[in-house]
Each structure stands twice: as C-alpha cells, then as structure tokens.
Write an enzyme that holds these catalytic residues in place. Structure first.
Site, PDB file in Angstrom:
ATOM      1  N   GLN A  60       0.795  -1.415   0.091  1.00 14.07           N
ATOM      2  CA  GLN A  60       0.023  -0.048   0.010  1.00 14.07           C
ATOM      3  C   GLN A  60       0.891   1.315  -0.167  1.00 14.07           C
ATOM      4  O   GLN A  60       0.469   2.169  -0.362  1.00 14.07           O
ATOM      5  CB  GLN A  60      -0.783  -0.044   1.226  1.00 14.07           C
ATOM      6  CG  GLN A  60      -2.100  -1.000   0.844  1.00 14.07           C
ATOM      7  CD  GLN A  60      -3.341  -1.310   2.040  1.00 14.07           C
ATOM      8  OE1 GLN A  60      -3.234  -0.317   3.027  1.00 14.07           O
ATOM      9  NE2 GLN A  60      -3.827  -2.070   1.968  1.00 14.07           N
ATOM     10  N   HIS A 268      -6.553  -2.502  15.248  1.00 16.13           N
ATOM     11  CA  HIS A 268      -7.336  -1.411  15.301  1.00 16.13           C
ATOM     12  C   HIS A 268      -8.414  -1.532  16.568  1.00 16.13           C
ATOM     13  O   HIS A 268      -7.977  -0.793  17.401  1.00 16.13           O
ATOM     14  CB  HIS A 268      -8.290  -1.436  14.010  1.00 16.13           C
ATOM     15  CG  HIS A 268      -7.487  -1.259  12.575  1.00 16.13           C
ATOM     16  ND1 HIS A 268      -6.702  -0.337  12.445  1.00 16.13           N
ATOM     17  CD2 HIS A 268      -7.784  -2.035  11.637  1.00 16.13           C
ATOM     18  CE1 HIS A 268      -6.153  -0.615  11.208  1.00 16.13           C
ATOM     19  NE2 HIS A 268      -6.764  -1.551  10.730  1.00 16.13           N
ATOM     20  N   ASP A 319       0.712   0.388   9.008  1.00 15.47           N
ATOM     21  CA  ASP A 319      -0.722  -0.188   8.267  1.00 15.47           C
ATOM     22  C   ASP A 319      -0.565   0.259   6.756  1.00 15.47           C
ATOM     23  O   ASP A 319       0.219  -0.325   5.852  1.00 15.47           O
ATOM     24  CB  ASP A 319      -1.946   0.362   8.742  1.00 15.47           C
ATOM     25  CG  ASP A 319      -3.325  -0.468   8.189  1.00 15.47           C
ATOM     26  OD1 ASP A 319      -3.213  -1.049   7.502  1.00 15.47           O
ATOM     27  OD2 ASP A 319      -4.260   0.063   8.989  1.00 15.47           O
TER      28      ASP A 319
HETATM   29  C1  NGQ Z   1      -6.568  -4.271   4.458  1.00 12.57           C
HETATM   30  N1  NGQ Z   1      -7.042  -2.183   5.562  1.00 12.57           N
HETATM   31  O1  NGQ Z   1      -6.802  -5.355   4.484  1.00 12.57           O
HETATM   32  O2  NGQ Z   1      -5.553  -3.545   3.752  1.00 12.57           O
HETATM   33  C2  NGQ Z   1      -7.648  -3.314   4.985  1.00 12.57           C
HETATM   34  C3  NGQ Z   1      -8.686  -2.875   4.123  1.00 12.57           C
HETATM   35  C4  NGQ Z   1     -10.509  -4.397   4.512  1.00 12.57           C
HETATM   36  C5  NGQ Z   1      -7.401  -1.706   6.714  1.00 12.57           C
HETATM   37  N2  NGQ Z   1      -8.117  -2.318   7.355  1.00 12.57           N
HETATM   38  C6  NGQ Z   1      -9.473  -3.920   3.468  1.00 12.57           C
HETATM   39  N3  NGQ Z   1      -7.187  -0.709   7.378  1.00 12.57           N
HETATM   40  O3  NGQ Z   1     -10.323  -4.516   5.791  1.00 12.57           O
HETATM   41  O4  NGQ Z   1     -11.392  -5.009   3.906  1.00 12.57           O
HETATM   42 ZN    ZN Z   2      -4.321  -3.793   7.890  1.00 10.47          ZN
END
Ligand code: NGQ
Ligand code: ZN
Length: 452
Positions: A60, A268, A319
């Site tokens: 990311q 989180h 993250d």
């Molecule tokens: C992730 N990120 O898996 O990268 C997640 C987003 C999701 C965060 N939760 C995707 N910050 O949770 O479905």
């Molecule tokens: Zn994450």
C-alpha cells in the site's frame, strides 16, 4: 562480536550513560553501565531500543497519496478500498518486492526495526495461484533481507467477501484460499522466510468479515504456536454488519468464540464497548493501533485512556504506510486522545510521568509481544535492535532523559534519527539507509510503470 560503547541508552531500568554492549549473532550478550570506551566502537547520541511495527501492508506504500481526491459520492473507508483493490490488481511479483523494499527501508529510517507484515496478496493478477503458492511471501522475505528489517510474516487467511458467506468480489480474487490452500500457503511462507535467520511466521485471519467461523477454527487449531493477528472493529459499518450476522459486536464475538490470549493482536479494535475493552485487556492480547492510517481512513478514535487504565497492552503499526514514522504513530495516538478529551498528557499513567516515555515503553512491550520476537529492550538475550537519536539535533540538544523522548515524539520526529542498527548491523547512518539510492531508483521505476 561487535563491541559497542553508547553515550546514553534507555535500558529497562531507565536512562544510563557509558553503556558497553557486546553483540554476537545478532543478540545482546553482555551489558555494562559506567563502562570504559577503550577497545569499543562508540555510538554517540541517545540509543533507544528499536520500535516494532506491528501492522503493515507494504504494497500500500505504492498508493500513498493516490486516494486523496474527492470522489462523486462521499469518500469513505469503503471507497478507499476500491482504489486499493484497483491498485493491487496490477502488481507483479517484482513490483511487490520493489515496493516492499522501499517501504521497509522507510520503516528503518523512520525508527522501526522489526515488522509484522500482514500479507494477503497471494495470487497472480488473474486470481490463479502462482506455481509456488508462497511466491509473494517470498518477495516480502526478500525485501526484508535486502533492507535488514526483522520480519514476522503473517500469511493471511481470506475465504469470503463478507459476513455470512458473501462471495468474494473481483477485487478480492488475489486473496482467496480455502483452508487446505491456506495450510499450503503457511507451509510455503515458512520455507520462503526460512533463509532469514530470525524470521517468525504466524497466522492472520483477515477479519471476522473475511473468514468463516469454520475456517477460523481450523486455522487456529493448526497453529499451536506463534502470533495470531486479525483486523477487527475498525469501521462502524463492520460492527453493525457483525451484529446483524451474529447478534454480537465483533470483539464480543471473538472473545466468546476464540481462545484470545497473549499470542493475539487485535488490529484497530477501534469500536469497543466497555465490556469488550475490559475483556480485551484481561485477555492480555495486544491492541494493534495504527493511528495515522486510522485518521487517514476516517475509522474513529480508539478509547486509549480507558484501555490503558484497564491495564490493556498496545503497540503501533504503519498499516497503509501513507506516512511511515514510529514517532509519528505515537504522537497521533496521544493527539487523538487530546482532541477527544480536550485535555493534555492523557496517556501518561502517573503524575510526573513523561508522555513520550509512557508511549514509547508501552509500544515497545506490546509491539514485541505482538511480533513474537525477543525485541523491544536493550537487555541480554534480546536482538540488538537500536535507534540512535542525534543528541545535537536542535530539538534535543539542551535536553536529557525523558525530555529526549518527548522531543523525539512530539517535536522532531524521524528527523532526529541518526543511526539504526538491526541485529547488531548498522543499516541507517545520518538518517539514510545504506541502500537508499538503489532501492529508491528501483521503486521510482516500478511506480512509473504502474502509473503509466
Ligand atoms: C486491508 N486495511 O486489508 O488492507 C484493510 C482494508 C479490508 C485496513 N483495514 C481492507 N486498514 O479491511 O477489507
Ligand atoms: Zn491492515
């Protein structure tokens, strides 16, 4: 054997000067205070134990800044996720490795010396497994090897698109495994990371949204040791969907259905009621806070004051890697609480305690626990992971002791970092990673072709 002589160091027992540290095989073998410098390599400045980064998706980093333009319908976590899915849909193994190298280099320059990579990008662009199912796990391990960061690799289990067996969508095709496929992946990840002398491999059910209860149970049953991480209760919609599915809030459901303990990191855990908060604290699990990303994504504010008062353990993660800074995460955590409470110095635990010291030592302990590594302290038997602050930086120069930490976290941030040492090897000098030029050039080329 490397024989170091530290001007100032933060030990478990507090600040010390003239500290002799012997490092062998990446580990601290001996420590002496009020030592003599003769025959030793001097580390001028202020040496801290390096901070663990307990949650990241390195890929990311490549989309940082690409989701900050207002869209037509009101932007949210869920619209950001669409952008993220489109971005990851294009990445080749070489791209994944180049971005991971750049991100982990920035983590080292930003004061993080070990990383728990929550790795869910498994398959090829068409959703088919690579010939080696752990191809991309191997790319993460290769990037960690290149930059030197300590690695806890968390292959992610992702079996469904949403609560109650919702089918995965197109954007999720690179993540999906059934439980048998997941066991092969974890096995592959162990092999892929095996060449790093100290890698830890854990497991990571993506979230209660993304795994069936049956798959979760089987994954847990097969993992008799090592860290267990999952995303939980980050968004209000996720809490509502969980209640609609099960009648329970996510953390309440997890505490009832899984043996949550010290091995667990609940990433989180933003939206907790008081019973969940106390349950999480009592389980000795770590709350994996990612304050910069949580602010960027509009998640909400974790109840830090109540959680720490309940004896809860926490660490921080970068993250989404929208900004990579160990000090910055700790600052954002405290500032979120100040804004919410309209008060100051709210995460320090006692009168007279420095907020910077409380944040840093709290995140060292929680981070080390979450990564399942012997890190987070300058002590015999621990990895020799150190961040050396520049004592002559104008924000620090006239200070001493805990004021150094307050100035590092709230004033100077990563600009105060001079050297970074991982497992006894210096990887950052004068704030720059030794391979910065090559890694940056490769990253720039990668991004140019992705965005072309
Ligand atoms: C992730 N990120 O898996 O990268 C997640 C987003 C999701 C965060 N939760 C995707 N910050 O949770 O479905
Ligand atoms: Zn994450």
């Amino acid at each position: 054997m490397r024989k170091l002589f530290l001007d100032h160091a933060l030990l478990r027992t507090g600040w010390a000067r003239d500290v002799a540290i012997d490092v062998e095989g990446g580990t601290i073998r001996a420590i002496r205070m009020q030592a003599l410098p003769e025959g030793r390599e001097r580390l001028a400045g202020i040496t801290l134990p390096g901070l663990p980064n307990l949650h990241s998706h390195t890929f990311q980093r490549g989309m940082a800044g690409l989701a900050e333009t207002r869209g037509p319908q009101g932007d949210s976590f869920w619209t950001w996720r669409q952008v993220m899915y489109r971005f990851l849909g294009q990445l080749t193994p070489d791209d994944v490795e180049a971005i991971a190298a750049f991100a982990t280099m920035e983590m080292l320059e930003g004061g993080f010396t070990a990383l728990a990579e929550f790795h869910y990008l498994h398959h090829d662009r068409d959703g088919r497994p690579f010939a080696d199912v752990a191809e991309l796990s191997g790319r993460i391990a290769a990037a960690a090897d290149e930059t030197g960061i300590g690695l806890t690799l968390l292959p992610v289990l992702y079996t469904q698109g949403g609560f109650g067996g919702v089918a995965p969508n197109e954007g999720q095709r690179r993540f999906i495994n059934d439980i048998e496929g997941y066991f092969r992946l974890v096995e592959g990840a162990r092999k892929a990371a095996g060449f790093l002398d100290d890698a830890v491999v854990g497991i990571a059910p993506h979230s209660l949204r993304a795994v069936t209860p049956d798959a979760l149970e089987r994954a847990l049953a097969a993992a008799s040791e090592g860290p267990i991480h999952l995303h939980i209760a980050e968004q209000v919609k996720e809490v509502e969907d969980c209640i609609a599915w099960s009648g329970q809030r996510p953390v309440a459901w997890l505490l009832d259905h899984a043996p949550v303990d010290k091995r667990w990191c609940l990433v989180h855990a933003t939206h907790l009621d008081s019973a969940e908060m106390h349950g999480l604290a009592a389980a000795d699990a770590v709350a994996g806070l990612c304050p910069i990303t949580e602010a960027n994504l509009g998640d909400g504010i974790f109840e830090g004051v109540e959680f720490l008062a309940a004896g809860g353990r926490f660490g921080v993660g970068s993250d989404s890697n929208i900004e990579i800074s160990a000090a910055g995460e700790l600052k954002q955590f405290e500032y979120s609480q100040r804004l919410k409470r309209r008060a100051r110095n709210v995460l320090a635990q006692r009168d007279g305690e420095s907020t910077g010291r409380a944040l840093y030592t709290g995140a060292l302990a929680g981070g080390a626990q979450a990564l399942g590594r012997h890190v987070g302290a300058l002590e015999v038997g621990y990895r020799a992971d150190m961040v050396v602050l520049d004592a002559a930086h104008p924000a620090l120069a006239a200070l001493s002791g805990d004021r150094w930490l307050d100035a590092y976290i709230f004033v100077a941030g990563k600009a105060a970092i001079d050297q970074v040492i991982v497992a006894g090897q210096t990887v950052v000098t004068e704030g720059r990673h030794h391979k910065r030029d090559a890694i940056t050039a490769r990253y720039a080329g990668t991004m140019a072709h992705i965005l072309a």
